[in-house]
Scaffold this motif. Structure first.
Motif, PDB file in Angstrom:
ATOM      1  N   SER A  20      -4.397   2.683   6.672  1.00  0.00           N
ATOM      2  CA  SER A  20      -3.962   1.349   6.285  1.00  0.00           C
ATOM      3  C   SER A  20      -3.832   1.290   4.766  1.00  0.00           C
ATOM      4  O   SER A  20      -4.368   2.152   4.061  1.00  0.00           O
ATOM      5  CB  SER A  20      -4.951   0.293   6.776  1.00  0.00           C
ATOM      6  OG  SER A  20      -6.229   0.516   6.221  1.00  0.00           O
ATOM      7  N   GLY A  21      -3.105   0.278   4.293  1.00  0.00           N
ATOM      8  CA  GLY A  21      -3.060   0.030   2.860  1.00  0.00           C
ATOM      9  C   GLY A  21      -1.752   0.332   2.163  1.00  0.00           C
ATOM     10  O   GLY A  21      -1.627   0.083   0.965  1.00  0.00           O
ATOM     11  N   PRO A  73       6.422  -0.525 -10.357  1.00  0.00           N
ATOM     12  CA  PRO A  73       5.926   0.556 -11.226  1.00  0.00           C
ATOM     13  C   PRO A  73       4.792   0.062 -12.115  1.00  0.00           C
ATOM     14  O   PRO A  73       4.850  -1.046 -12.660  1.00  0.00           O
ATOM     15  CB  PRO A  73       7.162   0.932 -12.046  1.00  0.00           C
ATOM     16  CG  PRO A  73       8.312   0.596 -11.152  1.00  0.00           C
ATOM     17  CD  PRO A  73       7.894  -0.653 -10.417  1.00  0.00           C
ATOM     18  N   GLY A  74       3.760   0.885 -12.214  1.00  0.00           N
ATOM     19  CA  GLY A  74       2.575   0.526 -12.972  1.00  0.00           C
ATOM     20  C   GLY A  74       1.514  -0.177 -12.153  1.00  0.00           C
ATOM     21  O   GLY A  74       0.400  -0.395 -12.643  1.00  0.00           O
ATOM     22  N   GLY A  75       1.846  -0.513 -10.926  1.00  0.00           N
ATOM     23  CA  GLY A  75       0.908  -1.219 -10.064  1.00  0.00           C
ATOM     24  C   GLY A  75      -0.068  -0.293  -9.361  1.00  0.00           C
ATOM     25  O   GLY A  75      -0.083   0.921  -9.587  1.00  0.00           O
ATOM     26  N   SER A  76      -0.882  -0.888  -8.482  1.00  0.00           N
ATOM     27  CA  SER A  76      -1.937  -0.149  -7.782  1.00  0.00           C
ATOM     28  C   SER A  76      -1.905  -0.449  -6.290  1.00  0.00           C
ATOM     29  O   SER A  76      -1.483  -1.531  -5.874  1.00  0.00           O
ATOM     30  CB  SER A  76      -3.311  -0.530  -8.340  1.00  0.00           C
ATOM     31  OG  SER A  76      -3.424  -0.207  -9.713  1.00  0.00           O
ATOM     32  N   LEU A  77      -2.354   0.521  -5.530  1.00  0.00           N
ATOM     33  CA  LEU A  77      -2.572   0.365  -4.095  1.00  0.00           C
ATOM     34  C   LEU A  77      -3.808   1.158  -3.714  1.00  0.00           C
ATOM     35  O   LEU A  77      -4.156   2.147  -4.384  1.00  0.00           O
ATOM     36  CB  LEU A  77      -1.375   0.887  -3.291  1.00  0.00           C
ATOM     37  CG  LEU A  77      -0.121   0.027  -3.185  1.00  0.00           C
ATOM     38  CD1 LEU A  77       0.962   0.803  -2.448  1.00  0.00           C
ATOM     39  CD2 LEU A  77      -0.405  -1.286  -2.480  1.00  0.00           C
ATOM     40  N   ARG A  78      -4.429   0.749  -2.623  1.00  0.00           N
ATOM     41  CA  ARG A  78      -5.580   1.475  -2.093  1.00  0.00           C
ATOM     42  C   ARG A  78      -5.334   1.780  -0.631  1.00  0.00           C
ATOM     43  O   ARG A  78      -5.128   0.877   0.182  1.00  0.00           O
ATOM     44  CB  ARG A  78      -6.857   0.653  -2.245  1.00  0.00           C
ATOM     45  CG  ARG A  78      -8.131   1.405  -1.882  1.00  0.00           C
ATOM     46  CD  ARG A  78      -9.336   0.527  -2.101  1.00  0.00           C
ATOM     47  NE  ARG A  78     -10.596   1.257  -2.041  1.00  0.00           N
ATOM     48  CZ  ARG A  78     -11.597   0.926  -1.245  1.00  0.00           C
ATOM     49  NH1 ARG A  78     -11.491  -0.121  -0.448  1.00  0.00           N
ATOM     50  NH2 ARG A  78     -12.715   1.629  -1.256  1.00  0.00           N
ATOM     51  N   LEU A  79      -5.344   3.064  -0.315  1.00  0.00           N
ATOM     52  CA  LEU A  79      -5.179   3.512   1.063  1.00  0.00           C
ATOM     53  C   LEU A  79      -6.543   3.780   1.677  1.00  0.00           C
ATOM     54  O   LEU A  79      -7.457   4.252   0.998  1.00  0.00           O
ATOM     55  CB  LEU A  79      -4.336   4.781   1.125  1.00  0.00           C
ATOM     56  CG  LEU A  79      -2.944   4.736   0.479  1.00  0.00           C
ATOM     57  CD1 LEU A  79      -2.240   6.076   0.688  1.00  0.00           C
ATOM     58  CD2 LEU A  79      -2.132   3.596   1.015  1.00  0.00           C
ATOM     59  N   SER A  80      -6.645   3.492   2.972  1.00  0.00           N
ATOM     60  CA  SER A  80      -7.863   3.772   3.721  1.00  0.00           C
ATOM     61  C   SER A  80      -7.519   4.568   4.969  1.00  0.00           C
ATOM     62  O   SER A  80      -6.446   4.393   5.543  1.00  0.00           O
ATOM     63  CB  SER A  80      -8.558   2.480   4.134  1.00  0.00           C
ATOM     64  OG  SER A  80      -8.930   1.708   3.019  1.00  0.00           O
ATOM     65  N   CYS A  81      -8.432   5.427   5.366  1.00  0.00           N
ATOM     66  CA  CYS A  81      -8.251   6.208   6.590  1.00  0.00           C
ATOM     67  C   CYS A  81      -9.604   6.294   7.277  1.00  0.00           C
ATOM     68  O   CYS A  81     -10.566   6.825   6.702  1.00  0.00           O
ATOM     69  CB  CYS A  81      -7.731   7.594   6.274  1.00  0.00           C
ATOM     70  SG  CYS A  81      -7.638   8.703   7.698  1.00  0.00           S
ATOM     71  N   ALA A  82      -9.655   5.793   8.494  1.00  0.00           N
ATOM     72  CA  ALA A  82     -10.890   5.822   9.266  1.00  0.00           C
ATOM     73  C   ALA A  82     -10.740   6.778  10.437  1.00  0.00           C
ATOM     74  O   ALA A  82      -9.747   6.722  11.172  1.00  0.00           O
ATOM     75  CB  ALA A  82     -11.231   4.428   9.763  1.00  0.00           C
ATOM     76  N   GLN A  99      -0.870   8.797  11.456  1.00  0.00           N
ATOM     77  CA  GLN A  99       0.515   8.470  11.758  1.00  0.00           C
ATOM     78  C   GLN A  99       1.354   8.279  10.496  1.00  0.00           C
ATOM     79  O   GLN A  99       2.585   8.275  10.574  1.00  0.00           O
ATOM     80  CB  GLN A  99       0.595   7.204  12.631  1.00  0.00           C
ATOM     81  CG  GLN A  99       0.432   5.883  11.885  1.00  0.00           C
ATOM     82  CD  GLN A  99      -1.019   5.563  11.532  1.00  0.00           C
ATOM     83  OE1 GLN A  99      -1.937   6.336  11.805  1.00  0.00           O
ATOM     84  NE2 GLN A  99      -1.224   4.403  10.927  1.00  0.00           N
ATOM     85  N   GLY A 100       0.711   8.130   9.360  1.00  0.00           N
ATOM     86  CA  GLY A 100       1.413   7.953   8.096  1.00  0.00           C
ATOM     87  C   GLY A 100       1.572   6.491   7.720  1.00  0.00           C
ATOM     88  O   GLY A 100       1.686   5.622   8.579  1.00  0.00           O
ATOM     89  N   THR A 101       1.552   6.241   6.413  1.00  0.00           N
ATOM     90  CA  THR A 101       1.760   4.889   5.909  1.00  0.00           C
ATOM     91  C   THR A 101       2.719   4.972   4.714  1.00  0.00           C
ATOM     92  O   THR A 101       2.570   5.835   3.845  1.00  0.00           O
ATOM     93  CB  THR A 101       0.424   4.217   5.526  1.00  0.00           C
ATOM     94  OG1 THR A 101       0.663   2.867   5.125  1.00  0.00           O
ATOM     95  CG2 THR A 101      -0.289   4.951   4.400  1.00  0.00           C
ATOM     96  N   GLN A 102       3.687   4.077   4.687  1.00  0.00           N
ATOM     97  CA  GLN A 102       4.723   4.121   3.664  1.00  0.00           C
ATOM     98  C   GLN A 102       4.228   3.489   2.369  1.00  0.00           C
ATOM     99  O   GLN A 102       3.691   2.374   2.376  1.00  0.00           O
ATOM    100  CB  GLN A 102       5.978   3.382   4.134  1.00  0.00           C
ATOM    101  CG  GLN A 102       7.097   3.311   3.115  1.00  0.00           C
ATOM    102  CD  GLN A 102       7.753   4.657   2.865  1.00  0.00           C
ATOM    103  OE1 GLN A 102       8.076   5.383   3.809  1.00  0.00           O
ATOM    104  NE2 GLN A 102       7.979   4.986   1.595  1.00  0.00           N
ATOM    105  N   VAL A 103       4.447   4.197   1.275  1.00  0.00           N
ATOM    106  CA  VAL A 103       4.200   3.664  -0.070  1.00  0.00           C
ATOM    107  C   VAL A 103       5.531   3.693  -0.812  1.00  0.00           C
ATOM    108  O   VAL A 103       6.148   4.744  -0.943  1.00  0.00           O
ATOM    109  CB  VAL A 103       3.141   4.489  -0.827  1.00  0.00           C
ATOM    110  CG1 VAL A 103       3.063   4.050  -2.282  1.00  0.00           C
ATOM    111  CG2 VAL A 103       1.785   4.355  -0.149  1.00  0.00           C
ATOM    112  N   THR A 104       5.958   2.532  -1.271  1.00  0.00           N
ATOM    113  CA  THR A 104       7.217   2.419  -2.011  1.00  0.00           C
ATOM    114  C   THR A 104       6.936   1.805  -3.372  1.00  0.00           C
ATOM    115  O   THR A 104       6.351   0.719  -3.458  1.00  0.00           O
ATOM    116  CB  THR A 104       8.234   1.565  -1.249  1.00  0.00           C
ATOM    117  OG1 THR A 104       8.468   2.135   0.050  1.00  0.00           O
ATOM    118  CG2 THR A 104       9.553   1.489  -2.004  1.00  0.00           C
TER     119      THR A 104
END
Length: 115
Positions: A7-8, A14-23, A107-112
């Motif tokens: 998830s996440g 550009p310059g922003g942040s994201l946090r991915l999680s994997c359980a 399953q993969g999560t898209q980051v754009t």
């Protein structure tokens, strides 16, 4: 049967942040490595960052200093904090569990990253 749930992902400027999680569901024990790989359109899947159950980390040169991987062994969860994101970080991000010579993928999560 262990499964990985990510998830996440999402769209960020550009310059922003994201946090991915994997359980990881199910029983995960012993020595293992969890991590993140990514695949951009028409490119091969590449390593982003990994962390062992003992806490050792590895990063791709392209993300060092910007991304941080961490884990919560008690919850069999791995996180990827992504800062200073750039358009070239755009990809599908896959969670991976490597244990006993076997690879398991989420399953993969898209980051754009786009303005």
């Amino acid at each position: 049967q262990v499964q990985l749930v990510e998830s996440g992902g999402g769209l960020v400027q550009p310059g922003g942040s994201l946090r991915l999680s994997c359980a990881a569901s199910g029983s995960v024990y012993g020595f293992y490595t969890m991590g993140w790989y990514r695949q951009a359109p028409e490119k091969q899947r590449e390593l982003v960052a990994t962390i062992t159950s003992g806490g050792m980390t590895e990063y791709a040169d392209s993300v060092k200093g910007r991304f941080t991987i961490s884990n919560n062994n008690a919850k069999n969860t791995v996180f990827l904090q992504m800062n200073s994101l750039q358009p070239e970080d755009t990809a599908v991000y896959y969670c991976n569990l490597y244990r006993w010579g076997n690879n398991l993928w989420g399953q993969g999560t898209q980051v754009t990253v786009s303005s």
